[in-house]
Scaffold this motif. Structure first.
Motif, PDB file in Angstrom:
ATOM      1  N   ARG A 164      -6.072   4.109   3.595  1.00  0.00           N
ATOM      2  CA  ARG A 164      -4.902   3.332   4.005  1.00  0.00           C
ATOM      3  C   ARG A 164      -5.097   1.850   3.687  1.00  0.00           C
ATOM      4  O   ARG A 164      -4.159   1.161   3.271  1.00  0.00           O
ATOM      5  CB  ARG A 164      -4.645   3.513   5.500  1.00  0.00           C
ATOM      6  CG  ARG A 164      -4.138   4.895   5.887  1.00  0.00           C
ATOM      7  CD  ARG A 164      -4.000   5.008   7.401  1.00  0.00           C
ATOM      8  NE  ARG A 164      -3.768   6.376   7.810  1.00  0.00           N
ATOM      9  CZ  ARG A 164      -4.489   7.019   8.734  1.00  0.00           C
ATOM     10  NH1 ARG A 164      -5.481   6.410   9.362  1.00  0.00           N
ATOM     11  NH2 ARG A 164      -4.204   8.255   9.050  1.00  0.00           N
ATOM     12  N   ILE A 167      -4.580   1.282   0.009  1.00  0.00           N
ATOM     13  CA  ILE A 167      -3.140   1.285  -0.277  1.00  0.00           C
ATOM     14  C   ILE A 167      -2.522  -0.050   0.119  1.00  0.00           C
ATOM     15  O   ILE A 167      -1.743  -0.637  -0.650  1.00  0.00           O
ATOM     16  CB  ILE A 167      -2.440   2.459   0.446  1.00  0.00           C
ATOM     17  CG1 ILE A 167      -2.867   3.787  -0.169  1.00  0.00           C
ATOM     18  CG2 ILE A 167      -0.915   2.295   0.401  1.00  0.00           C
ATOM     19  CD1 ILE A 167      -2.496   5.009   0.661  1.00  0.00           C
ATOM     20  N   ARG A 183      -0.954   7.418  -1.732  1.00  0.00           N
ATOM     21  CA  ARG A 183      -0.165   7.498  -0.496  1.00  0.00           C
ATOM     22  C   ARG A 183       0.248   8.952  -0.221  1.00  0.00           C
ATOM     23  O   ARG A 183       0.156   9.431   0.917  1.00  0.00           O
ATOM     24  CB  ARG A 183       1.063   6.602  -0.608  1.00  0.00           C
ATOM     25  CG  ARG A 183       1.877   6.538   0.671  1.00  0.00           C
ATOM     26  CD  ARG A 183       3.099   5.620   0.543  1.00  0.00           C
ATOM     27  NE  ARG A 183       2.699   4.229   0.587  1.00  0.00           N
ATOM     28  CZ  ARG A 183       2.841   3.355  -0.410  1.00  0.00           C
ATOM     29  NH1 ARG A 183       3.401   3.719  -1.548  1.00  0.00           N
ATOM     30  NH2 ARG A 183       2.450   2.110  -0.276  1.00  0.00           N
TER      31      ARG A 183
END
Length: 193
Positions: A164, A167, A183
């Motif tokens: 995460r 990203i 994702r």
């Protein structure tokens, strides 16, 4: 879309030399759970880089992205710089979590990596994202095959935090389709939490 206008990097003997070098460096190494030869990961990351429009330098860096970290530290980085040039070496160095043994603690390494890619070029981001996409795909496959034996709750939470974070960093710096691919895979992995 005009297929002739798509970036089609020419792979030269430099790429061949990097492929041989990567194969030699990682000859004894296997992937964590399934024992697949490690070169499979490097080839997969390289394919993702090329499919995303990466250059030959980026493809070479993809082949060598784990060399410093896993196979010799700074000395290996110097060899990469001598053999393949500054651009390749700079990408590989930016994608390296640690060049010392023993390695620093997990969270410290990941924070350094996130800092490196947040300050990196588009080429660094492409290689980093391709690496994480392939790793996340491998996590998904291992979970499907082995469940908690492959990926316990603590590992899942740490790894998902890291993906995460990648990203978050990457989406502000690039429009690579690899961000969306990562994702999508992370959403699948989150279903196991």
């Amino acid at each position: 879309m005009n297929l002739n206008s798509i970036n089609k990097p020419k792979l030269t003997t430099r790429f061949e030399e990097a492929l041989v070098y990567a194969t030699q460096l990682h000859a004894e190494q296997v992937r964590r759970i399934r024992g697949v030869p490690y070169i499979s990961h490097l080839l997969s990351v390289t394919a993702l880089v090329l499919e995303d429009g990466g250059s030959e330098d980026e493809a070479i860096a993809a082949l060598l992205h784990d060399a410093i970290e896993d196979r010799g530290g700074r000395r290996t980085g110097e060899i990469i710089r001598q053999k393949f040039g500054d651009k390749v070496a700079d990408i590989v160095e930016a994608c390296t979590e640690s060049d010392v043994v023993p390695q620093p603690p997990w969270k410290e390494r990941k924070q350094k990596y996130l800092e490196n890619i947040s300050q990196g070029s588009a080429e660094v981001l492409r290689v980093a994202l391709a690496d994480k996409v392939h790793n996340a795909r491998s996590n998904l496959t291992e979970w499907d095959l082995y469940g908690d034996k492959a990926w316990n709750k603590e590992q899942r939470q740490r790894t998902l935090w890291f993906y995460r974070s990648v990203i978050t960093v990457a989406q502000t710096l690039t429009d690579s389709r690899l961000v969306e691919e990562l994702r999508r895979i992370v959403k699948q992995l989150e279903a196991f939490e």
